[in-house]
Structure formats: structure tokens, C-alpha cells
Design a protein around this motif. Structure first.
Motif, PDB file in Angstrom:
ATOM      1  N   TRP A 136      45.836  52.300  55.531  1.00  9.84           N
ATOM      2  CA  TRP A 136      44.474  51.987  54.940  1.00  9.84           C
ATOM      3  C   TRP A 136      43.715  53.496  54.830  1.00  9.84           C
ATOM      4  CZ3 TRP A 136      42.825  48.283  59.655  1.00  9.84           C
ATOM      5  CH2 TRP A 136      43.331  46.859  59.162  1.00  9.84           C
ATOM      6  N   ILE A 137      44.111  54.412  55.798  1.00 12.94           N
ATOM      7  CA  ILE A 137      43.276  55.620  55.208  1.00 12.94           C
ATOM      8  C   ILE A 137      43.841  56.303  54.192  1.00 12.94           C
ATOM      9  CG2 ILE A 137      43.207  58.151  56.454  1.00 12.94           C
ATOM     10  CD1 ILE A 137      43.603  56.562  59.068  1.00 12.94           C
ATOM     11  N   VAL A 138      45.087  56.502  53.914  1.00 17.04           N
ATOM     12  CA  VAL A 138      45.780  57.039  52.601  1.00 17.04           C
ATOM     13  C   VAL A 138      45.403  56.253  51.424  1.00 17.04           C
ATOM     14  CG1 VAL A 138      47.982  57.495  51.500  1.00 17.04           C
ATOM     15  CG2 VAL A 138      47.752  57.763  54.097  1.00 17.04           C
ATOM     16  N   LEU A 139      45.544  54.992  51.219  1.00 15.16           N
ATOM     17  CA  LEU A 139      45.121  54.176  50.172  1.00 15.16           C
ATOM     18  C   LEU A 139      43.769  54.043  49.923  1.00 15.16           C
ATOM     19  CD1 LEU A 139      48.242  53.327  50.437  1.00 15.16           C
ATOM     20  CD2 LEU A 139      47.245  50.977  49.419  1.00 15.16           C
ATOM     21  N   ASN A 140      42.875  54.213  50.877  1.00 16.78           N
ATOM     22  CA  ASN A 140      41.503  54.211  50.414  1.00 16.78           C
ATOM     23  C   ASN A 140      40.982  55.711  50.141  1.00 16.78           C
ATOM     24  OD1 ASN A 140      39.706  51.493  51.111  1.00 16.78           O
ATOM     25  ND2 ASN A 140      41.076  51.609  52.846  1.00 16.78           N
ATOM     26  N   PHE A 141      41.671  56.569  50.493  1.00 19.11           N
ATOM     27  CA  PHE A 141      41.412  58.065  50.082  1.00 19.11           C
ATOM     28  C   PHE A 141      41.935  58.108  48.629  1.00 19.11           C
ATOM     29  CE2 PHE A 141      42.839  62.511  49.349  1.00 19.11           C
ATOM     30  CZ  PHE A 141      41.319  63.247  49.622  1.00 19.11           C
ATOM     31  N   THR A 142      43.000  57.391  48.366  1.00 23.68           N
ATOM     32  CA  THR A 142      43.285  57.408  46.824  1.00 23.68           C
ATOM     33  C   THR A 142      42.472  56.790  46.148  1.00 23.68           C
ATOM     34  OG1 THR A 142      45.750  57.464  47.660  1.00 23.68           O
ATOM     35  CG2 THR A 142      45.452  56.856  45.349  1.00 23.68           C
ATOM     36  N   CYS A 143      42.071  55.669  46.553  1.00 22.37           N
ATOM     37  CA  CYS A 143      40.658  54.851  45.731  1.00 22.37           C
ATOM     38  C   CYS A 143      39.645  55.995  45.341  1.00 22.37           C
ATOM     39  CB  CYS A 143      40.280  53.745  46.563  1.00 22.37           C
ATOM     40  SG  CYS A 143      41.252  52.417  46.650  1.00 22.37           S
ATOM     41  N   LEU A 144      39.167  56.641  46.511  1.00 19.79           N
ATOM     42  CA  LEU A 144      38.108  57.584  46.178  1.00 19.79           C
ATOM     43  C   LEU A 144      38.492  58.675  45.088  1.00 19.79           C
ATOM     44  CD1 LEU A 144      36.902  58.449  49.750  1.00 19.79           C
ATOM     45  CD2 LEU A 144      35.983  57.034  48.326  1.00 19.79           C
ATOM     46  N   LEU A 145      39.775  59.152  44.947  1.00 19.81           N
ATOM     47  CA  LEU A 145      40.300  60.028  44.115  1.00 19.81           C
ATOM     48  C   LEU A 145      40.362  59.544  42.637  1.00 19.81           C
ATOM     49  CD1 LEU A 145      43.374  61.706  45.857  1.00 19.81           C
ATOM     50  CD2 LEU A 145      40.865  62.572  45.546  1.00 19.81           C
ATOM     51  N   LEU A 146      40.368  58.177  42.392  1.00 16.56           N
ATOM     52  CA  LEU A 146      40.512  57.614  41.253  1.00 16.56           C
ATOM     53  C   LEU A 146      39.055  57.036  40.705  1.00 16.56           C
ATOM     54  CD1 LEU A 146      43.356  54.823  42.102  1.00 16.56           C
ATOM     55  CD2 LEU A 146      43.281  56.790  40.438  1.00 16.56           C
ATOM     56  N   LEU A 147      38.138  57.189  41.620  1.00 14.23           N
ATOM     57  CA  LEU A 147      36.727  56.823  41.303  1.00 14.23           C
ATOM     58  C   LEU A 147      36.077  57.498  39.893  1.00 14.23           C
ATOM     59  CD1 LEU A 147      34.817  56.320  44.406  1.00 14.23           C
ATOM     60  CD2 LEU A 147      35.429  54.478  42.907  1.00 14.23           C
ATOM     61  N   PRO A 148      36.406  58.803  39.580  1.00 16.24           N
ATOM     62  CA  PRO A 148      35.948  59.500  38.243  1.00 16.24           C
ATOM     63  C   PRO A 148      36.098  58.620  37.173  1.00 16.24           C
ATOM     64  CG  PRO A 148      36.511  61.199  40.126  1.00 16.24           C
ATOM     65  CD  PRO A 148      36.865  59.706  40.536  1.00 16.24           C
ATOM     66  N   LEU A 149      37.539  57.991  37.132  1.00 15.73           N
ATOM     67  CA  LEU A 149      37.997  57.507  36.009  1.00 15.73           C
ATOM     68  C   LEU A 149      37.072  56.368  35.753  1.00 15.73           C
ATOM     69  CD1 LEU A 149      41.768  57.549  36.425  1.00 15.73           C
ATOM     70  CD2 LEU A 149      40.547  58.555  34.792  1.00 15.73           C
ATOM     71  N   PHE A 150      36.458  55.772  36.774  1.00 16.02           N
ATOM     72  CA  PHE A 150      35.713  54.426  36.476  1.00 16.02           C
ATOM     73  C   PHE A 150      34.232  54.937  36.328  1.00 16.02           C
ATOM     74  CE2 PHE A 150      39.261  52.725  38.993  1.00 16.02           C
ATOM     75  CZ  PHE A 150      39.679  51.589  38.571  1.00 16.02           C
ATOM     76  N   PHE A 151      33.836  55.761  36.826  1.00 14.15           N
ATOM     77  CA  PHE A 151      32.499  56.405  36.654  1.00 14.15           C
ATOM     78  C   PHE A 151      32.365  56.965  34.975  1.00 14.15           C
ATOM     79  CE2 PHE A 151      31.985  57.101  41.287  1.00 14.15           C
ATOM     80  CZ  PHE A 151      31.108  56.103  41.404  1.00 14.15           C
ATOM     81  N   PHE A 152      33.230  57.499  34.576  1.00 17.03           N
ATOM     82  CA  PHE A 152      33.374  58.185  33.169  1.00 17.03           C
ATOM     83  C   PHE A 152      34.285  57.309  31.952  1.00 17.03           C
ATOM     84  CE2 PHE A 152      32.578  61.635  36.480  1.00 17.03           C
ATOM     85  CZ  PHE A 152      31.497  61.824  36.206  1.00 17.03           C
ATOM     86  N   THR A 153      34.545  56.032  32.516  1.00 12.59           N
ATOM     87  CA  THR A 153      35.174  55.300  31.377  1.00 12.59           C
ATOM     88  C   THR A 153      34.607  55.288  29.892  1.00 12.59           C
ATOM     89  OG1 THR A 153      35.868  53.716  33.142  1.00 12.59           O
ATOM     90  CG2 THR A 153      35.926  52.860  30.932  1.00 12.59           C
ATOM     91  N   SER A 154      33.578  55.122  29.916  1.00 12.42           N
ATOM     92  CA  SER A 154      32.788  55.213  28.455  1.00 12.42           C
ATOM     93  C   SER A 154      32.964  56.338  28.004  1.00 12.42           C
ATOM     94  CB  SER A 154      31.284  54.695  28.671  1.00 12.42           C
ATOM     95  OG  SER A 154      30.605  54.795  27.190  1.00 12.42           O
ATOM     96  N   PRO A 155      32.640  57.514  28.590  1.00 16.15           N
ATOM     97  CA  PRO A 155      32.792  58.696  27.683  1.00 16.15           C
ATOM     98  C   PRO A 155      34.318  59.037  27.375  1.00 16.15           C
ATOM     99  CG  PRO A 155      31.943  59.291  29.753  1.00 16.15           C
ATOM    100  CD  PRO A 155      32.049  57.851  29.466  1.00 16.15           C
ATOM    101  N   ILE A 156      35.258  58.727  28.297  1.00 15.25           N
ATOM    102  CA  ILE A 156      36.628  59.061  27.963  1.00 15.25           C
ATOM    103  C   ILE A 156      37.253  58.098  26.814  1.00 15.25           C
ATOM    104  CG2 ILE A 156      39.081  58.467  28.845  1.00 15.25           C
ATOM    105  CD1 ILE A 156      37.523  59.124  31.735  1.00 15.25           C
ATOM    106  N   LEU A 157      36.776  56.603  26.839  1.00 16.51           N
ATOM    107  CA  LEU A 157      37.373  55.962  25.636  1.00 16.51           C
ATOM    108  C   LEU A 157      36.551  56.430  24.388  1.00 16.51           C
ATOM    109  CD1 LEU A 157      36.938  52.295  27.419  1.00 16.51           C
ATOM    110  CD2 LEU A 157      38.881  53.562  26.790  1.00 16.51           C
ATOM    111  N   LYS A 158      35.344  56.825  24.171  1.00 15.43           N
ATOM    112  CA  LYS A 158      34.649  57.499  22.991  1.00 15.43           C
ATOM    113  C   LYS A 158      35.844  58.774  22.546  1.00 15.43           C
ATOM    114  CE  LYS A 158      30.246  55.923  24.128  1.00 15.43           C
ATOM    115  NZ  LYS A 158      28.852  56.083  24.560  1.00 15.43           N
ATOM    116  N   VAL A 159      35.972  59.655  23.601  1.00 16.74           N
ATOM    117  CA  VAL A 159      37.006  60.602  23.140  1.00 16.74           C
ATOM    118  C   VAL A 159      38.142  60.089  22.385  1.00 16.74           C
ATOM    119  CG1 VAL A 159      38.199  62.598  24.066  1.00 16.74           C
ATOM    120  CG2 VAL A 159      35.775  62.385  24.877  1.00 16.74           C
TER     121      VAL A 159
END
Length: 503
Positions: A136-159
Motif C-alpha cells: 500500500w505504501i509503495v503503490l500509493n507513493f507511486t500514484c503521487l509520482l504519477l500525479l503531474p501527468l494528470f495535472f498537466f494532461t492538457s498542455p502535454i497533449l497540445k505539445v
């Protein structure tokens, strides 16, 4: 006083180790006696007994994966009624971004299958709850590391050149999807924990209840109350979290008394071995799950790409459903191999592999004949376009052969998970898929003008080479040595945990 305390601690530790060695010897003697009794059974009875244990894990796992896959398909269907822009954005987020996150988290959770399966077989039940909490600790920490992809999806797709209006909606969908990735972390770990104990019937009931609620809520929020995209995403989030709540209650509230002893600070200790195994497990399965995504991306650059991509997407949709069966057998193989290695029974582990491969390949052969016979007639379930249907019929032999091959390859990956070979198989996957399969596919499609067929043949060739290597690896393995390695791994963690007073 301090010196006396150290001597007392050393005495307690040596006494504990001696007691553990004695109990291990007694346990191994009982295992050898029970193994001899099983080996004396006729082959048919042994096969029947193993098949029952196999299907106890495989059947609920297959049903659960069908239901989970159905949540995505149902969500996409209702989003399609909202608008084409919303459908395109939803498809981009869930087929690219969520598949990326899913691959990482599913792969990393397979490390728990190795640890829990072997610990359960060795009857070191108290360790399993600690392993679960560490995951649980390892996977939830991994989820936190993945969050920037979800916050910046729109500008990434535009690029990347995506249409601005679709990219903006995709950014909204990705933000709504954040609770889903944390649901993945909880779901994959709890399912693995319960599967290792063959207690996964509950998972099937929760999955069936979840998709029923999802269909009702999707209709209620998107069709009846016209809440649009937020309504569809709320329904999706609820559908993914319902099983998690049920599984969490089942694990922590008394139904797993042998394997769950409450929350412990030990979960924060010795995380590095879990991290290493999780990373290698994630690499192993991610390289497999992303393989088909590469196929779609390569096809999009071909001539007449629209018809080719439509036909290929239908074929991949069919393969996606078929793979739910294969992943069920992957789970069963990993559990059975890990359990038998934990028990110290090398012969039973080998026999389990043989029965699982035979069962899965039989199912694959039936599906192979079915899809080979019906060909383009199946395409009309997904499209009314005759050109697309004809293209699907043209690709059907490759579709059928892919399904047949995928009935064997995931089982061997499950064997690797059960035995703890994730790091080795990750290198095999990297070489076979990305250094052999994709380059061969590009050469066949572009230089020999085979178009999408060439790409697909190359991908199949990579999978075939990987399957052959795994078969050789499995056949050449000294399973008695694997028993010793498993015993060493289990005892290593057991000594540490018992010394700290968690037994």
C-alpha cells in the motif's frame, strides 16, 4: 545492565532461530510425507485435484477482470452519448494515460503475489498483512509520482499536436481520473492478498455489484439528470471504489484472522526490498501491456490509416476481452506456483505449471478456431462499414493466432511472478518485444509493404520468441533449487518480523 541486556537479546535471538529451525524441519517432513501421498495418486486424480485448485483462483479472477474491463467499456458508451469531443477525450485519457498508470501499478502489485503466495504456502501467515501494508505504501507513493501527468494532461497533449478543444476536455477527464488511479493501488493489492489465500470469491461478487451500480448510475447521471461528463466520471469513480471498500472491510474486520494482525509500524521498515521487487515486477508487466499500444501508434502512420486503425481497434478490442481470460490464468499460475514453492514441494509446482498451461492453451485453441471461422462477421458487432469489416476479416488469422499465443505466454509470466523471476523476465520482454518484435514489424510494413499486417506479424514474432524463451527457462529450471531460494526468502523475512515481536 546494558551488557546484560545485549547478552539476553543475543540469547533470545539464538533461541528463536533454533526453534525456527526445528519447526522448519518438522514442517518440511510433513510436506514431504503429504507430497509422497499426492504423488501416489493416479494421474487423472492428480490432474482433477490440481484443476479444482486452479479454477478456485482462475474463475473469480477471470470474472473480476471481465467486470472491471466492462466498467471502462460502459463508461465509454455513456460518454459517447454526451458528445464526440467528450468521447475522444475520454478515449485518449483511458487508452493512453490510464493504461500507462494501470500497467505500472498492476505490474508493481505482482510483487505482492510473489511474497504473499510463498508466505502462505510456507504457513508464515503473520507476514502477509505486513507485506500488504508495505505494498500500500509503495503503490500509493507511486500514484503521487504519477500525479503531474494528470495535472498537466492538457498542455502535454497540445505539445504533442492534439486538437486544442479535445486536449482541454481531456485535461478535465484526467483530473476526474485521479481517484481512479488510487483505486487501482488499493484494488490490485487487496485482490492479490486474497488470491494468494484462494479467498477471491468475494472479489467476484463485489465486481458484479460494482458494474451493476455503474450501469445504473451512468444512466441516472448522464441520461436522466443530464450531468454530462462529471456525471459519467462520478459513476466511474464510485464503480472503482465500491469493491475496494468491500475488500478492505473483509481483510481488516475479521475474515482474514490468520493473515491480518492489524496495522503495524513494521510496514514502514525494510521497504527497499519491496520497492526493488515492485519496480522489476512493474517493468516486466508494463513492457507487455504497452506492447499493443505501440502497435496502434505505428499503424496510425500508414497509408489509408483510418480504415486500418478502425479494423485494428476492433481486433484489439476482441483481444482485450480474450486477455481477461489469460490474465485470470496468469493470476492462478502465480498463486499456485508461489504456494507450492512456499510449501517446499517442487514436484507439485512443476505439475501445477503443466496443468495450468494445458488448461489455458485448450481455452485458447477453442477461441482460435472460433475467431478463425467467423472472421469478418464478428466485425459487424462493432461497425456497419463494409470496408472496415473486410479489413477485420483480412486480419482475422493474425487475430486468432495472437489469441492462441496469448493463452500460453501470460501463464508463463504468472509462473515467473510466482517464482520471483520478475527482473530476469523484464530483460527478456525488453529484448523480445522492443529489440526484435517492433523492428521486424517496421521492416515488414514499410520496406516489404505489408502495412498493418507487417507490423502485427512483427509483434507476434516478438511474442513468440519471448514465449519460447520462457518455455525453455521454465523447463530448464531446477525447481528443487527454487524451493531452497523461496525458503531462504521466507525465512529471511520471518526471522526479522518475529524478532520484532509481530508473531
Amino acid at each position: 545492565m546494558y551488557t546484560k541486556g545485549k547478552k539476553q537479546l543475543k540469547f533470545d535471538r539464538s533461541f528463536l532461530l533454533r526453534k525456527m529451525e526445528e519447526s522448519t524441519k518438522k514442517l518440511l517432513l510433513r510436506k514431504e510425507e503429504s507430497a509422497e501421498e499426492v504423488d501416489e495418486l493416479p494421474l487423472i486424480k492428480r490432474t482433477w485435484k490440481e484443476s479444482k485448485m486452479l479454477w478456485v483462483v482462475a474463475a473469480p479472477a477471470i470474472f473480476t477482470r471481465f467486470s472491471t474491463f466492462g466498467i471502462h467499456v460502459t463508461g465509454q458508451a455513456f460518454v459517447g452519448h454526451i458528445g464526440s469531443k467528450e468521447l475522444a477525450a475520454y478515449a485518449i485519457v483511458f487508452t493512453v494515460l490510464m493504461r500507462f498508470a494501470n500497467g505500472i501499478l498492476l505490474g508493481m502489485s505482482s510483487a505482492l503475489s510473489t511474497l504473499c503466495g510463498q508466505a502462505y504456502g510456507a504457513k508464515r501467515y503473520f507476514m502477509m498483512g505486513v507485506y500488504l501494508q508495505r505494498s500500500w505504501i509503495v503503490l500509493n507513493f507511486t500514484c503521487l509520482l504519477l500525479l503531474p501527468l494528470f495535472f498537466f494532461t492538457s498542455p502535454i497533449l497540445k505539445v504533442l499536436g492534439q486538437e486544442e478543444s479535445i486536449a482541454d476536455v481531456a485535461g478535465t477527464v484526467s483530473l476526474w481520473s485521479i481517484p481512479v488511479i488510487f483505486a487501482y493501488a488499493m484494488s490490485f493489492t487487496c485482490q492479490t492478498f486474497l488470491q494468494s489465500q484462494s479467498k477471491n470469491i468475494l472479489i467476484s461478487f463485489l465486481a458484479a455489484f460494482s458494474i451493476s451500480i455503474h450501469i445504473f448510475l451512468s444512466w441516472l447521471l448522464t441520461i436522466r439528470y443530464k450531468l454530462g461528463l462529471p456525471g459519467a466520471m462520478i459513476s466511474t469513480i464510485v464503480a472503482y471504489w465500491i469493491p475496494n471498500i468491500g475488500q478492505f472491510i473483509f481483510v481488516t474486520c475479521g475474515w482474514c484472522r490468520e493473515t491480518w494482525h492489524g496495522f503495524s509500524f513494521l510496514a514502514f521498515k525494510d521497504l527497499w526490498p519491496i520497492v526493488k521487487l515492485s519496480v522489476s515486477s512493474g517493468a516486466m508487466l508494463c513492457l507487455e501491456l504497452w506492447y499493443n499500444t505501440i502497435l496502434v501508434l505505428l499503424t496510425g502512420s500508414l497509408k489509408n490509416a483510418e480504415i486500418e486503425v478502425d479494423a485494428l481497434s476492433i481486433c484489439l478490442n476482441i483481444i482485450g476481452w480474450a486477455m481477461m481470460i489469460s490474465f485470470g490464468f496468469l493470476a492462478a499460475a502465480s498463486v499456485r506456483v508461489a504456494n507450492e514453492l512456499g510449501r517446499g514441494n517442487a514436484k507439485a509446482a512443476k505439475f501445477s505449471i503443466a496443468v495450468t498451461v494445458l488448461t489455458s492453451s485448450t481455452v485458447g485453441l477453442l477461441l482460435f478456431l472460433f475467431f478463425l471461422f467467423y472472421r469478418e462477421r464478428l466485425a459487424y458487432i462493432f461497425t456497419a462499414n463494409e470496408q472496415v469489416a473486410a479489413a477485420v476479416g483480412d486480419l482475422s488469422p493474425l487475430l486468432a493466432f495472437s489469441i492462441l499465443l496469448n493463452s500460453v505466454q501470460p501463464v508463463l509470466s504468472g509462473v515467473a511472478v510466482g517464482a520471483g523471476w520478475q527482473s530476469l523476465v523484464a530483460y527478456v520482454n525488453l529484448g523480445c518485444y522492443y529489440l526484435i518484435g517492433i523492428p521486424v514489424g517496421v521492416i515488414l510494413s514499410r520496406f516489404l509493404q505489408l502495412q498493418v499486417k507487417g507490423i502485427w506479424i512483427g509483434m507476434i514474432f516478438g511474442t513468440l520468441v519471448q514465449t519460447i524463451i520462457l518455455i525453455i527457462l521454465t523447463c530448464k529450471t531446477d525447481w528443487d533449487e527454487q524451493v531452497m531460494l523461496t525458503r531462504s526468502r521466507v525465512n529471511k523475512f520471518s526471522v526479522h518480523d518475529q524478532e520484532t515481536g509481530t508473531n
